[in-house]
Design a protein around this motif. Structure first.
Motif, PDB file in Angstrom:
ATOM      1  N   GLU A 201     -23.056  25.838   2.909  1.00 60.52           N
ATOM      2  CA  GLU A 201     -24.524  25.661   3.461  1.00 60.52           C
ATOM      3  C   GLU A 201     -24.829  25.441   4.931  1.00 60.52           C
ATOM      4  OE1 GLU A 201     -25.252  22.577   0.242  1.00 60.52           O
ATOM      5  OE2 GLU A 201     -26.897  23.729   0.104  1.00 60.52           O
ATOM      6  N   ALA A 202     -24.026  24.610   5.511  1.00 60.82           N
ATOM      7  CA  ALA A 202     -24.425  24.131   6.880  1.00 60.82           C
ATOM      8  C   ALA A 202     -23.989  25.509   7.698  1.00 60.82           C
ATOM      9  CB  ALA A 202     -23.457  23.153   7.254  1.00 60.82           C
ATOM     10  N   LEU A 203     -22.959  26.450   7.581  1.00 61.44           N
ATOM     11  CA  LEU A 203     -22.482  27.434   8.419  1.00 61.44           C
ATOM     12  C   LEU A 203     -23.710  28.520   8.039  1.00 61.44           C
ATOM     13  CD1 LEU A 203     -18.746  27.680   8.052  1.00 61.44           C
ATOM     14  CD2 LEU A 203     -19.922  27.374   9.957  1.00 61.44           C
ATOM     15  N   HIS A 204     -24.040  28.594   6.822  1.00 61.18           N
ATOM     16  CA  HIS A 204     -25.321  29.577   6.740  1.00 61.18           C
ATOM     17  C   HIS A 204     -26.573  29.398   7.202  1.00 61.18           C
ATOM     18  CE1 HIS A 204     -27.235  33.032   4.885  1.00 61.18           C
ATOM     19  NE2 HIS A 204     -27.555  32.224   3.851  1.00 61.18           N
ATOM     20  N   LEU A 205     -26.954  28.083   7.294  1.00 65.05           N
ATOM     21  CA  LEU A 205     -28.035  27.761   8.086  1.00 65.05           C
ATOM     22  C   LEU A 205     -28.027  27.881   9.596  1.00 65.05           C
ATOM     23  CD1 LEU A 205     -28.998  24.414   6.046  1.00 65.05           C
ATOM     24  CD2 LEU A 205     -30.197  26.784   5.951  1.00 65.05           C
TER      25      LEU A 205
ATOM     26  N   ARG B 189     -30.239  30.494  11.665  1.00 71.33           N
ATOM     27  CA  ARG B 189     -31.119  30.054  12.826  1.00 71.33           C
ATOM     28  C   ARG B 189     -30.780  30.826  14.163  1.00 71.33           C
ATOM     29  NH1 ARG B 189     -31.209  23.766  14.862  1.00 71.33           N
ATOM     30  NH2 ARG B 189     -32.621  24.231  16.539  1.00 71.33           N
ATOM     31  N   TRP B 190     -29.524  31.161  14.214  1.00 75.58           N
ATOM     32  CA  TRP B 190     -29.021  32.068  15.286  1.00 75.58           C
ATOM     33  C   TRP B 190     -29.637  33.296  15.269  1.00 75.58           C
ATOM     34  CZ3 TRP B 190     -27.302  32.152  19.956  1.00 75.58           C
ATOM     35  CH2 TRP B 190     -26.601  33.245  20.445  1.00 75.58           C
ATOM     36  N   ASN B 191     -29.499  33.923  14.180  1.00 72.34           N
ATOM     37  CA  ASN B 191     -30.252  35.257  14.221  1.00 72.34           C
ATOM     38  C   ASN B 191     -31.790  35.276  14.352  1.00 72.34           C
ATOM     39  OD1 ASN B 191     -27.869  36.584  13.531  1.00 72.34           O
ATOM     40  ND2 ASN B 191     -27.976  36.354  11.432  1.00 72.34           N
TER      41      ASN B 191
ATOM     42  N   ARG C 104     -33.305  33.074  16.284  1.00 69.39           N
ATOM     43  CA  ARG C 104     -33.449  32.955  17.793  1.00 69.39           C
ATOM     44  C   ARG C 104     -33.100  34.138  18.422  1.00 69.39           C
ATOM     45  NH1 ARG C 104     -30.151  28.115  20.437  1.00 69.39           N
ATOM     46  NH2 ARG C 104     -31.777  26.922  19.200  1.00 69.39           N
ATOM     47  N   ARG C 105     -32.270  34.893  18.070  1.00 72.37           N
ATOM     48  CA  ARG C 105     -32.063  36.259  18.974  1.00 72.37           C
ATOM     49  C   ARG C 105     -33.079  37.272  18.623  1.00 72.37           C
ATOM     50  NH1 ARG C 105     -26.614  36.932  20.895  1.00 72.37           N
ATOM     51  NH2 ARG C 105     -27.477  38.795  21.537  1.00 72.37           N
ATOM     52  N   GLY C 106     -33.658  37.102  17.402  1.00 68.64           N
ATOM     53  CA  GLY C 106     -34.819  37.924  17.200  1.00 68.64           C
ATOM     54  C   GLY C 106     -35.975  37.753  18.089  1.00 68.64           C
ATOM     55  N   GLU C 107     -36.298  36.496  18.239  1.00 60.50           N
ATOM     56  CA  GLU C 107     -37.243  35.967  19.131  1.00 60.50           C
ATOM     57  C   GLU C 107     -37.039  36.304  20.561  1.00 60.50           C
ATOM     58  OE1 GLU C 107     -38.548  32.092  16.317  1.00 60.50           O
ATOM     59  OE2 GLU C 107     -38.250  31.825  18.298  1.00 60.50           O
ATOM     60  N   GLU C 108     -35.954  35.743  20.985  1.00 63.95           N
ATOM     61  CA  GLU C 108     -35.585  36.170  22.319  1.00 63.95           C
ATOM     62  C   GLU C 108     -35.752  37.569  22.775  1.00 63.95           C
ATOM     63  OE1 GLU C 108     -31.998  34.232  23.255  1.00 63.95           O
ATOM     64  OE2 GLU C 108     -32.672  32.164  23.236  1.00 63.95           O
TER      65      GLU C 108
ATOM     66  N   PRO D 108     -36.951  41.045  12.642  1.00 66.12           N
ATOM     67  CA  PRO D 108     -36.349  40.116  12.015  1.00 66.12           C
ATOM     68  C   PRO D 108     -34.918  40.065  12.392  1.00 66.12           C
ATOM     69  CG  PRO D 108     -37.229  42.254  10.946  1.00 66.12           C
ATOM     70  CD  PRO D 108     -37.522  42.539  12.518  1.00 66.12           C
ATOM     71  N   PRO D 109     -34.243  39.043  11.945  1.00 62.30           N
ATOM     72  CA  PRO D 109     -33.033  38.595  12.269  1.00 62.30           C
ATOM     73  C   PRO D 109     -32.022  39.775  12.269  1.00 62.30           C
ATOM     74  CG  PRO D 109     -33.665  36.868  10.943  1.00 62.30           C
ATOM     75  CD  PRO D 109     -34.788  38.166  10.894  1.00 62.30           C
ATOM     76  N   ARG D 110     -31.059  39.961  13.279  1.00 62.77           N
ATOM     77  CA  ARG D 110     -30.207  41.054  13.127  1.00 62.77           C
ATOM     78  C   ARG D 110     -29.019  40.861  11.803  1.00 62.77           C
ATOM     79  NH1 ARG D 110     -27.113  41.553  18.403  1.00 62.77           N
ATOM     80  NH2 ARG D 110     -26.104  39.607  17.661  1.00 62.77           N
TER      81      ARG D 110
END
Length: 273
Positions: A220-224, A228-230, A232-236, A241-243
């Motif tokens: 669960e933690a790794l998936h979250l 979150r990383w995807n 963040r990359r989508g916003e930056e 949408p997340p990659r």
């Protein structure tokens, strides 16, 4: 003097620091030298448990007597220009190699990966790696095969050229995290099977049951983290949408499109993260 050979007195300081339980960084600060220098000295002379200053000094003299004629200066790492200090770059590369080894990579695979990491392009040909690391082509080939199997390096060929380039890629740690998720899913399935076989009321079965619960929380933690990383990359990068995961590194079944790992409980109220 930093960069010069260690003296007998400095070796005694290293031995005293090890006896006090200091880390390589702490000993290096005492000497005014990089931690990587201390690491190499200790590793070369018996390790932290068996290091002896007098024996290390004598071994150094023996090596100096047997030393072959000096080789040409070591070539610079690929793309290490821009005014960077070559000595500092080499020391960092050695330090990072030792760190990768402690994480479980074989020595040669760690050296190849560290070399690619410090290159601005994140890539090198087999000939460049052989020249940089001063090893045989077979050693480089074996290391690249291992890293390729782990999804940490891929091969590319420039159109019109026969030579391959080995590329690390910017998503190396994303690939590593996805591999960890896949392994975690296999462990969850295995531990649950262990509970069925051993029985939840037995001590061994209860141990497997607790392990399955912990591994599920890990998934669960790794998936979250990946979500979150995807995001963040989508916003930056402004890509919407997340990659999707990189080709060949799709998330495990049940971990796509925001799904929870199999068997994960439904979220309840304002559950803390």
């Amino acid at each position: 003097m930093p960069g010069g050979r260690l003296t007998d007195e400095e070796r005694r300081t290293i031995a005293e620091g090890l006896a006090e339980g200091l880390g390589y960084g702490g000993i290096g600060r005492r000497l005014g030298r990089p931690a990587s220098t201390v690491l190499r000295e200790v590793t070369r002379n018996g390790g932290p448990e068996d290091y002896r200053a007098d024996q290390a000094q004598e071994s150094t003299r023996d090596r100096a007597r047997r030393r072959r004629p000096e080789r040409p200066p070591e070539p610079a790492a690929p793309d290490d220009g821009d005014g960077r200090d070559p000595r500092q770059l080499r020391e960092f590369e050695e330090f990072f190699t030792a760190l990768l080894e402690r994480q479980g990579l074989p020595r040669m695979a760690a050296r190849v990966l560290a070399c690619l990491c410090v290159a601005d392009s994140g890539a090198a040909t087999a000939a460049e790696l052989v020249g940089r690391l001063r090893v045989s082509p077979a050693s480089v080939s074996s290391a690249v095969n291992f890293l390729e199997q782990q999804g940490m390096v891929r091969r590319e060929r420039t159109p019109g050229e026969r030579r391959e380039r080995y590329v690390m890629g910017d998503d190396i740690w994303l690939r590593s995290a996805l591999a960890a998720l896949r392994m975690n899913e296999e462990l969850i399935a295995a531990t649950r099977r262990g509970v069925e076989v051993l029985g939840p009321a037995t001590p061994a079965g209860a141990r497997f049951d607790a392990s399955a619960e912990f591994l599920l929380l890990m998934s669960e933690a790794l998936h979250l983290v990946l979500e979150r990383w995807n995001g963040r990359r989508g916003e930056e990068w402004g890509v919407g949408p997340p990659r999707r995961p990189p080709p060949g590194c799709a998330a495990p079944p049940g971990l796509r499109e925001g799904a929870r790992p199999p068997g994960a409980p439904e979220p309840q109220g304002n559950r803390p993260p």
